[in-house]
Design a protein around this motif. Structure first.
Motif, mmCIF file in Angstrom:
data_model
loop_
_atom_site.group_PDB
_atom_site.id
_atom_site.type_symbol
_atom_site.label_atom_id
_atom_site.label_comp_id
_atom_site.label_asym_id
_atom_site.label_seq_id
_atom_site.Cartn_x
_atom_site.Cartn_y
_atom_site.Cartn_z
ATOM 1 N N ILE A 100 0.847 -1.194 0.000
ATOM 2 C CA ILE A 100 0.000 0.000 0.000
ATOM 3 C C ILE A 100 0.881 1.242 0.000
ATOM 4 N N VAL A 101 0.643 2.157 -0.939
ATOM 5 C CA VAL A 101 1.335 3.446 -0.983
ATOM 6 C C VAL A 101 0.287 4.526 -1.231
ATOM 7 N N SER A 102 0.657 5.773 -0.978
ATOM 8 C CA SER A 102 -0.293 6.854 -1.255
ATOM 9 C C SER A 102 -0.122 7.354 -2.684
ATOM 10 N N SER A 103 -1.155 7.993 -3.182
ATOM 11 C CA SER A 103 -1.119 8.536 -4.550
ATOM 12 C C SER A 103 -0.247 9.774 -4.646
ATOM 13 N N LEU A 104 0.218 10.293 -3.503
ATOM 14 C CA LEU A 104 1.023 11.515 -3.477
ATOM 15 C C LEU A 104 2.522 11.242 -3.445
ATOM 16 N N GLU A 105 2.910 9.985 -3.485
ATOM 17 C CA GLU A 105 4.316 9.640 -3.264
ATOM 18 C C GLU A 105 5.235 10.114 -4.380
ATOM 19 N N HIS A 106 6.499 10.264 -4.017
ATOM 20 C CA HIS A 106 7.564 10.546 -4.968
ATOM 21 C C HIS A 106 7.722 9.341 -5.903
ATOM 22 N N PRO A 107 8.181 9.557 -7.140
ATOM 23 C CA PRO A 107 8.368 8.426 -8.058
ATOM 24 C C PRO A 107 9.257 7.314 -7.509
ATOM 25 N N SER A 108 10.174 7.649 -6.599
ATOM 26 C CA SER A 108 11.061 6.622 -6.059
ATOM 27 C C SER A 108 10.356 5.696 -5.076
ATOM 28 N N VAL A 109 9.115 5.999 -4.738
ATOM 29 C CA VAL A 109 8.260 5.071 -3.988
ATOM 30 C C VAL A 109 7.239 4.434 -4.929
ATOM 31 N N LEU A 110 6.629 5.253 -5.783
ATOM 32 C CA LEU A 110 5.593 4.747 -6.681
ATOM 33 C C LEU A 110 6.132 3.684 -7.643
ATOM 34 N N ARG A 111 7.304 3.927 -8.203
ATOM 35 C CA ARG A 111 7.808 2.994 -9.215
ATOM 36 C C ARG A 111 8.266 1.659 -8.637
ATOM 37 N N GLY A 120 3.493 -9.555 -9.763
ATOM 38 C CA GLY A 120 2.335 -10.319 -9.309
ATOM 39 C C GLY A 120 1.773 -9.901 -7.969
ATOM 40 N N TRP A 121 2.283 -8.812 -7.413
ATOM 41 C CA TRP A 121 1.774 -8.322 -6.138
ATOM 42 C C TRP A 121 0.460 -7.573 -6.334
ATOM 43 N N ARG A 122 -0.296 -7.443 -5.248
ATOM 44 C CA ARG A 122 -1.466 -6.566 -5.216
ATOM 45 C C ARG A 122 -1.010 -5.196 -4.719
ATOM 46 N N LEU A 123 -1.379 -4.155 -5.429
ATOM 47 C CA LEU A 123 -0.981 -2.794 -5.053
ATOM 48 C C LEU A 123 -2.225 -1.955 -4.822
ATOM 49 N N HIS A 124 -2.335 -1.379 -3.633
ATOM 50 C CA HIS A 124 -3.422 -0.460 -3.305
ATOM 51 C C HIS A 124 -2.842 0.948 -3.168
ATOM 52 N N THR A 125 -3.542 1.918 -3.712
ATOM 53 C CA THR A 125 -3.083 3.304 -3.668
ATOM 54 C C THR A 125 -4.061 4.142 -2.860
ATOM 55 N N ILE A 126 -3.556 4.786 -1.800
ATOM 56 C CA ILE A 126 -4.407 5.610 -0.937
ATOM 57 C C ILE A 126 -4.744 6.907 -1.674
ATOM 58 N N PRO A 127 -6.014 7.214 -1.874
ATOM 59 C CA PRO A 127 -6.376 8.452 -2.575
ATOM 60 C C PRO A 127 -6.103 9.693 -1.730
ATOM 61 N N THR A 136 -7.281 9.516 5.410
ATOM 62 C CA THR A 136 -6.918 8.603 6.495
ATOM 63 C C THR A 136 -8.000 7.545 6.759
ATOM 64 N N ASP A 137 -9.217 7.758 6.261
ATOM 65 C CA ASP A 137 -10.241 6.734 6.417
ATOM 66 C C ASP A 137 -9.933 5.511 5.549
ATOM 67 N N TRP A 138 -9.178 5.737 4.479
ATOM 68 C CA TRP A 138 -8.926 4.659 3.526
ATOM 69 C C TRP A 138 -7.982 3.592 4.078
ATOM 70 N N PRO A 139 -6.812 3.955 4.666
ATOM 71 C CA PRO A 139 -5.962 2.907 5.236
ATOM 72 C C PRO A 139 -6.653 2.115 6.333
#
Length: 392
Positions: A100-111, A120-127, A136-139
């Protein structure tokens, strides 16, 4: 020609005190800190003093069973890759899992997170909200014991918005899930409180503080499991092989020390400049938008959107006038794609296309900001009518 530097979020020019400290470190020893002879031991002592000093300054445990570890890296990007990939793989034994990462992250986290998705991992992005903060309700509804790692930055690199790190850490702690925060843009702007934030890992980079380019760090809580992403020697417990540079570590320590000492006065002065700059911009360009304006922000970051403008044209015009700013993150400056951060907070593509980031530092003056507003106002003088016509 006048020279105005308003891109401190990309890099703060190295401080003379840091150069002096590094020069002295180079003079003292030229040995390899991994060597067992006297020159090597002298180099190792410098390196470990810097490591201990940095841990103390960021509020980490330096003794006892919860003693934190600090892994020196080549910068924030490598530290973020090590955190996301290394913590994820350690948690699952290398098998696919959930990240799980946030949608606001730097590319060095997002990529790196997207790389896990490819594996093959599941990736969730916090809006994010339109204010530039994560929801904060999302996590609370998404983090589970099956989550391998959560990563949310402390301060956004484009907007300067301060994220609710403690709220996320409480959720992760309750689920027993490792939590990483990228604090690259927080250091020197807000107090770093590794222990009280409750995070498992935290990323730092020296050059944002007036330290040297080429060194960063990942701070790890206690025995937080992590796997290496580079292989070779046994330096730093095998987690980051390669010969460490004591002088770079000393430079990073010195830059962080100075930033902490000056934090209160710096924050007060730069916050005053930020308020002044935003007021002047609104007076000169009434239709301008300040991204993240209603959220808590660090003292010296201003992200603006000018409807109908082309930020490449504005950036070039400002540069020709001697003003250095940014279109977004320096790490994506060569990309033709619009800012994912601004899109995540609901900005239209037209607003994103007309957005610039200004970030202040110790040498910034009101006269610099007045000059910047004057140049930007001239460049956008004919846009208001065109924008209104386009909307009709």
């Amino acid at each position: 020609m006048r020279s105005v530097y308003l891109d401190y979020n990309a890099t703060r020019p190295i401080r003379p005190e840091v150069v002096d400290a590094m020069t002295e470190a180079w003079r003292k020893t030229g040995g390899n800190p991994a060597s067992g002879h006297q020159p090597g031991r002298a180099a190792r002592a410098l390196l470990e003093d810097a490591r201990e000093g940095i841990l103390t300054l960021v509020g980490a445990e330096t003794a006892g069973k919860d003693r934190a570890r600090l892994i020196f890296t080549s910068g924030g990007t490598e530290a973020n890759n090590l955190a996301v990939l290394g913590m994820a793989w350690a948690r699952t034994g290398g098998l696919p899992g959930e990240c799980i990462v946030s949608s606001l992250e730097h590319p060095s986290v997002l990529r790196p997170a997207e790389h896990l998705l490819d594996l093959g991992w599941r990736l969730h992005t916090i809006p994010a909200t339109t204010d530039g903060l994560i929801r904060t309700d999302w996590p609370a509804d998404t983090v589970s014991p099956q989550t391998a790692v959560v990563s949310v930055m402390a301060v956004n690199h484009e907007l300067g918005t301060i994220q609710p790190i403690r709220d996320v850490s409480r959720i992760c702690e309750a689920m027993g899930v490792p939590f990483h925060t990228d604090a690259v843009q927080a250091a020197g702007k807000i107090p770093l409180e590794f222990r009280s934030w409750g995070v498992s890992a935290m990323t730092l980079a020296a050059h944002k503080l007036g330290g040297p380019v080429g060194i960063g760090a990942l701070v790890l809580r206690g025995e937080t499991p992590i796997s290496p992403i580079l292989f070779g020697g046994e330096q730093q417990g095998g987690l980051r092989p390669g010969t460490e540079c004591p002088a770079l570590a000393v430079g990073m320590w010195k830059a962080l020390q100075l930033s902490c000492e000056e934090l209160e006065e710096t924050a007060r002065r730069l916050a005053d400049l930020r308020r002044y700059f935003e007021q002047r911009l609104k007076q000169a360009i009434p239709y301008i938008r300040i991204h993240g304006e209603s959220a808590a922000r660090v003292c010296q970051t201003v992200s603006v959107g000018i409807p109908g403008a082309d930020n490449q044209v504005l950036f070039t015009g400002l540069d020709l006038a001697g003003i250095a700013c940014s279109i977004g993150s320096a790490c994506t400056s060569g990309s033709p794609e619009p800012s994912p951060t601004l899109l995540a907070v609901g900005a239209s593509r037209d607003e994103v296309r007309g957005s610039l980031r200004f970030s202040f530092g110790p040498d910034t003056t009101r006269q610099d900001l007045d000059y910047t507003v004057e140049v930007l106002s001239r460049m956008t003088a004919g846009l208001r009518g065109k924008t209104a016509t386009r909307r009709l």
